[in-house]
Design an enzyme around this catalytic site. Structure first.
Site, PDB file in Angstrom:
ATOM      1  N   GLY A  15       0.794  -1.232   0.000  1.00 38.85           N
ATOM      2  CA  GLY A  15       0.000   0.000   0.000  1.00 38.85           C
ATOM      3  C   GLY A  15       0.820   1.273   0.000  1.00 38.85           C
ATOM      4  O   GLY A  15       0.356   2.312   0.465  1.00 38.85           O
ATOM      5  N   ASN A  17       1.535   2.999  -2.600  1.00 38.66           N
ATOM      6  CA  ASN A  17       0.813   3.941  -3.484  1.00 38.66           C
ATOM      7  C   ASN A  17      -0.403   4.526  -2.766  1.00 38.66           C
ATOM      8  O   ASN A  17      -0.699   5.712  -2.919  1.00 38.66           O
ATOM      9  CB  ASN A  17       0.405   3.259  -4.785  1.00 38.66           C
ATOM     10  CG  ASN A  17       1.547   3.227  -5.783  1.00 38.66           C
ATOM     11  OD1 ASN A  17       1.928   4.261  -6.338  1.00 38.66           O
ATOM     12  ND2 ASN A  17       2.133   2.052  -5.990  1.00 38.66           N
ATOM     13  N   ARG A  68     -15.810 -15.319  -9.553  1.00 41.85           N
ATOM     14  CA  ARG A  68     -15.305 -13.946  -9.705  1.00 41.85           C
ATOM     15  C   ARG A  68     -16.441 -12.920  -9.781  1.00 41.85           C
ATOM     16  O   ARG A  68     -16.330 -11.815  -9.278  1.00 41.85           O
ATOM     17  CB  ARG A  68     -14.464 -13.832 -10.984  1.00 41.85           C
ATOM     18  CG  ARG A  68     -13.124 -14.484 -10.863  1.00 41.85           C
ATOM     19  CD  ARG A  68     -12.282 -14.242 -12.110  1.00 41.85           C
ATOM     20  NE  ARG A  68     -11.029 -14.958 -11.997  1.00 41.85           N
ATOM     21  CZ  ARG A  68      -9.955 -14.503 -11.365  1.00 41.85           C
ATOM     22  NH1 ARG A  68      -9.971 -13.323 -10.823  1.00 41.85           N
ATOM     23  NH2 ARG A  68      -8.859 -15.222 -11.285  1.00 41.85           N
ATOM     24  N   MET A  93      -4.073  -7.327  -6.760  1.00 41.40           N
ATOM     25  CA  MET A  93      -3.620  -8.489  -7.521  1.00 41.40           C
ATOM     26  C   MET A  93      -4.778  -9.428  -7.852  1.00 41.40           C
ATOM     27  O   MET A  93      -4.783 -10.592  -7.455  1.00 41.40           O
ATOM     28  CB  MET A  93      -2.547  -9.248  -6.729  1.00 41.40           C
ATOM     29  CG  MET A  93      -1.321  -8.418  -6.419  1.00 41.40           C
ATOM     30  SD  MET A  93      -0.460  -7.897  -7.904  1.00 41.40           S
ATOM     31  CE  MET A  93       0.269  -9.461  -8.385  1.00 41.40           C
ATOM     32  N   ARG A  94      -5.732  -8.897  -8.554  1.00 44.48           N
ATOM     33  CA  ARG A  94      -6.861  -9.745  -8.908  1.00 44.48           C
ATOM     34  C   ARG A  94      -7.494  -9.204 -10.176  1.00 44.48           C
ATOM     35  O   ARG A  94      -7.681  -7.996 -10.309  1.00 44.48           O
ATOM     36  CB  ARG A  94      -7.878  -9.728  -7.768  1.00 44.48           C
ATOM     37  CG  ARG A  94      -8.904 -10.790  -7.897  1.00 44.48           C
ATOM     38  CD  ARG A  94      -9.827 -10.846  -6.720  1.00 44.48           C
ATOM     39  NE  ARG A  94     -11.009 -11.596  -7.123  1.00 44.48           N
ATOM     40  CZ  ARG A  94     -11.095 -12.919  -7.109  1.00 44.48           C
ATOM     41  NH1 ARG A  94     -10.094 -13.635  -6.680  1.00 44.48           N
ATOM     42  NH2 ARG A  94     -12.188 -13.526  -7.515  1.00 44.48           N
ATOM     43  N   HIS A 112       1.051   0.650 -13.280  1.00 43.88           N
ATOM     44  CA  HIS A 112       1.828  -0.538 -13.646  1.00 43.88           C
ATOM     45  C   HIS A 112       3.311  -0.181 -13.629  1.00 43.88           C
ATOM     46  O   HIS A 112       3.700   0.866 -14.163  1.00 43.88           O
ATOM     47  CB  HIS A 112       1.395  -1.014 -15.042  1.00 43.88           C
ATOM     48  CG  HIS A 112       2.121  -2.242 -15.463  1.00 43.88           C
ATOM     49  ND1 HIS A 112       1.852  -3.480 -14.918  1.00 43.88           N
ATOM     50  CD2 HIS A 112       3.150  -2.425 -16.330  1.00 43.88           C
ATOM     51  CE1 HIS A 112       2.670  -4.368 -15.446  1.00 43.88           C
ATOM     52  NE2 HIS A 112       3.465  -3.757 -16.306  1.00 43.88           N
ATOM     53  N   GLU A 177       6.225   6.146  -9.205  1.00 40.03           N
ATOM     54  CA  GLU A 177       4.803   5.799  -9.051  1.00 40.03           C
ATOM     55  C   GLU A 177       4.140   6.739  -8.055  1.00 40.03           C
ATOM     56  O   GLU A 177       3.034   7.227  -8.266  1.00 40.03           O
ATOM     57  CB  GLU A 177       4.659   4.353  -8.553  1.00 40.03           C
ATOM     58  CG  GLU A 177       5.127   3.315  -9.544  1.00 40.03           C
ATOM     59  CD  GLU A 177       4.836   1.898  -9.069  1.00 40.03           C
ATOM     60  OE1 GLU A 177       3.821   1.686  -8.389  1.00 40.03           O
ATOM     61  OE2 GLU A 177       5.634   0.997  -9.382  1.00 40.03           O
TER      62      GLU A 177
HETATM   63  C1  GRF Z   1       3.411  -1.281  -7.505  1.00 36.29           C
HETATM   64  O1  GRF Z   1       4.676  -1.563  -8.037  1.00 36.29           O
HETATM   65  C2  GRF Z   1       2.401  -1.126  -8.613  1.00 36.29           C
HETATM   66  O2  GRF Z   1       2.933  -0.572  -9.771  1.00 36.29           O
HETATM   67  C3  GRF Z   1       1.971  -2.532  -8.877  1.00 36.29           C
HETATM   68  O3  GRF Z   1       1.937  -3.143  -7.603  1.00 36.29           O
HETATM   69  C4  GRF Z   1       2.836  -2.463  -6.729  1.00 36.29           C
HETATM   70  C5  GRF Z   1       2.051  -2.035  -5.534  1.00 36.29           C
HETATM   71  O4  GRF Z   1       2.855  -1.509  -4.524  1.00 36.29           O
HETATM   72  N1  GRF Z   1       0.712  -2.569  -9.573  1.00 36.29           N
HETATM   73  P1  GRF Z   1       2.181  -0.862  -3.240  1.00 36.29           P
HETATM   74  O5  GRF Z   1       1.271  -1.913  -2.606  1.00 36.29           O
HETATM   75  O6  GRF Z   1       1.441   0.369  -3.655  1.00 36.29           O
HETATM   76  O7  GRF Z   1       3.348  -0.540  -2.331  1.00 36.29           O
END
Ligand code: GRF
Length: 206
Positions: A15, A17, A68, A93-94, A112, A177
């Site tokens: 988390g 981000n 799903r 991740m889904r 991404h 990011e």
């Molecule tokens: C990041 O590298 C993002 O680009 C990818 O998954 C990772 C998530 O990292 N989709 P976080 O959970 O935000 O630290």
């Protein structure tokens, strides 16, 4: 001041981000409000972050759903009842089904860790290293029915060094990011994003 954009953030892991979005909201550089943080993993550190900042959170474990579509229906229910306008995938991740995509048309964004369309899917940093590219980076994009294939909003480039490992490259990309994801959401909140087919134009972007 313009109205705040209601966002829902979907997470599965650390988390970081999510944290950068929270920080940008708290320091008033992002005119948004987090109405829901939803994880499909009970142990996601992202949930600890949400609790720390007093944000509404939910854990939806996929094992508790028949398929799903049922999982996605519950996601939709939570997001809609929270009045979420933009769905922000942050390390979620889904794969989402068309049921979910149709509930939020052109209102789901993802980040991404590669310069799309290169290296979609998982292990993007490793794929970039193994390929031998000299630059990689990250991409904020809208979600469509493909894997990391929707219209691109912002990208940022980082160099790949000869002595990089997957971890050092991932850390360099992650810094970017944390900069461009809140920025893309801000453009959306300000109504400055125009999508024409694959092309996204940002009004008055420097
Ligand atoms: C990041 O590298 C993002 O680009 C990818 O998954 C990772 C998530 O990292 N989709 P976080 O959970 O935000 O630290």
């Amino acid at each position: 001041m313009a109205d705040l954009l209601n966002i829902g953030v979907l997470v599965s892991g650390s988390g970081s981000n999510l944290q950068s979005i929270i920080d940008n909201i708290e320091n008033k550089s992002l005119p948004a409000e987090i109405k829901a943080v939803i994880s499909n993993r009970p142990d996601a550190y992202a949930i600890t972050r949400a609790k720390k900042h007093g944000l509404p959170w939910n854990i939806l474990e996929h094992d508790n759903f028949q398929n799903r579509e049922e999982f996605d229906q519950e996601l939709i229910r939570i997001l809609k009842t929270s009045n979420v306008e933009l769905v922000v995938l942050a390390g979620f991740m889904r794969l989402l089904t068309p049921v979910f995509l149709n509930a939020f048309p052109q209102r789901i964004v993802n980040i991404h860790p590669a310069l799309l369309p290169s290296f979609p899917g998982i292990h993007a940093q490793k794929k970039a290293l193994d390929y031998g590219v000299k630059f990689s980076g990250c991409t904020v994009h809208f979600i469509d029915e493909g894997i990391d294939s929707g219209p691109i909003i912002i990208q940022s480039v980082v160099p790949v060094h000869d002595d990089d490992t997957e971890d050092t490259l991932a850390a360099r990309i992650l810094q970017e990011e944390h900069r461009i994801y809140p920025l893309a959401i801000k453009y959306y909140a300000e109504g400055r994003i125009d999508i024409q087919g694959r092309k996204v134009r940002i009004k008055d972007a420097r």
